[in-house]
Design a protein around this motif. Structure first.
Motif, PDB file in Angstrom:
ATOM      1  N   ILE A  67      45.204  37.681  41.889  1.00  0.00           N
ATOM      2  CA  ILE A  67      45.836  37.383  43.182  1.00  0.00           C
ATOM      3  C   ILE A  67      45.190  36.148  43.807  1.00  0.00           C
ATOM      4  N   ALA A  68      43.858  36.100  43.800  1.00  0.00           N
ATOM      5  CA  ALA A  68      43.152  34.947  44.374  1.00  0.00           C
ATOM      6  C   ALA A  68      43.504  33.664  43.627  1.00  0.00           C
ATOM      7  N   GLN A 114      48.592  28.050  44.971  1.00  0.00           N
ATOM      8  CA  GLN A 114      49.551  27.712  46.032  1.00  0.00           C
ATOM      9  C   GLN A 114      48.941  26.703  47.008  1.00  0.00           C
ATOM     10  N   ALA A 129      46.856  32.509  44.766  1.00  0.00           N
ATOM     11  CA  ALA A 129      46.761  31.965  46.126  1.00  0.00           C
ATOM     12  C   ALA A 129      46.131  30.575  46.110  1.00  0.00           C
TER      13      ALA A 129
END
Length: 111
Positions: free
Chosen positions: A15-16, A22, A19
Motif C-alpha cells: 500500500i505504501a 502516486q 501511495a
C-alpha cells in the motif's frame, strides 16, 4: 484466519509503495506549478493528520534500528547502524525541505 505479522507488513508495504508511486507521479506531472509543488512538499513535511510523512518514516527506521540492536548477533551494529544513519539523514534533511516549501510558496499555506 488471522494473518501473520509478515503478511500484514507485506500488505502495508504494498500500500505504501503504491501511495509513494502516486506522489511521485503527481510531482512529475508537467502541469505542477510552484504553488502546487509547495503544497505537495508541505504535505510530506508539516503537521498533517495523523502525522507528517517524512518524520514518520524516520521514526519507523529508528524503531527498526532499536529492535535490530536487541536481536543482532554480538550487538555489533551491522544491522542497526545503517538504519540509525538512514533515520538521521532523513531528519537532517527535513529542514531544507521546509525551506524549499517556503521559497516556493512565500505567501504561506498553499491551497
Amino acid at each position: 484466519m488471522t494473518r501473520t505479522r509478515i503478511e500484514r507488513v507485506r500488505a502495508a508495504v504494498g500500500i505504501a509503495s503504491l501511495a509513494l508511486q502516486q506522489i511521485e507521479d503527481d510531482l512529475s506531472a508537467d502541469d505542477v506549478d510552484q504553488e502546487e509543488l509547495a503544497a505537495i512538499l508541505s504535505e510530506l513535511i508539516e503537521d498533517t493528520d495523523p502525522r507528517p510523512f517524512i518524520p514518520a518514516l524516520a521514526q519507523l527506521l529508528t524503531v527498526a534500528a532499536r529492535r535490530a540492536e536487541q536481536v543482532e548477533p554480538d550487538r555489533d551494529g551491522d544491522a542497526s547502524c545503517p538504519l540509525h544513519e538512514a533515520a538521521a539523514l532523513i531528519n537532517d534533511n527535513a529542514s531544507p525541505q521546509t525551506h524549499a516549501t517556503r521559497v516556493l510558496d512565500p505567501q504561506g499555506e498553499a491551497a
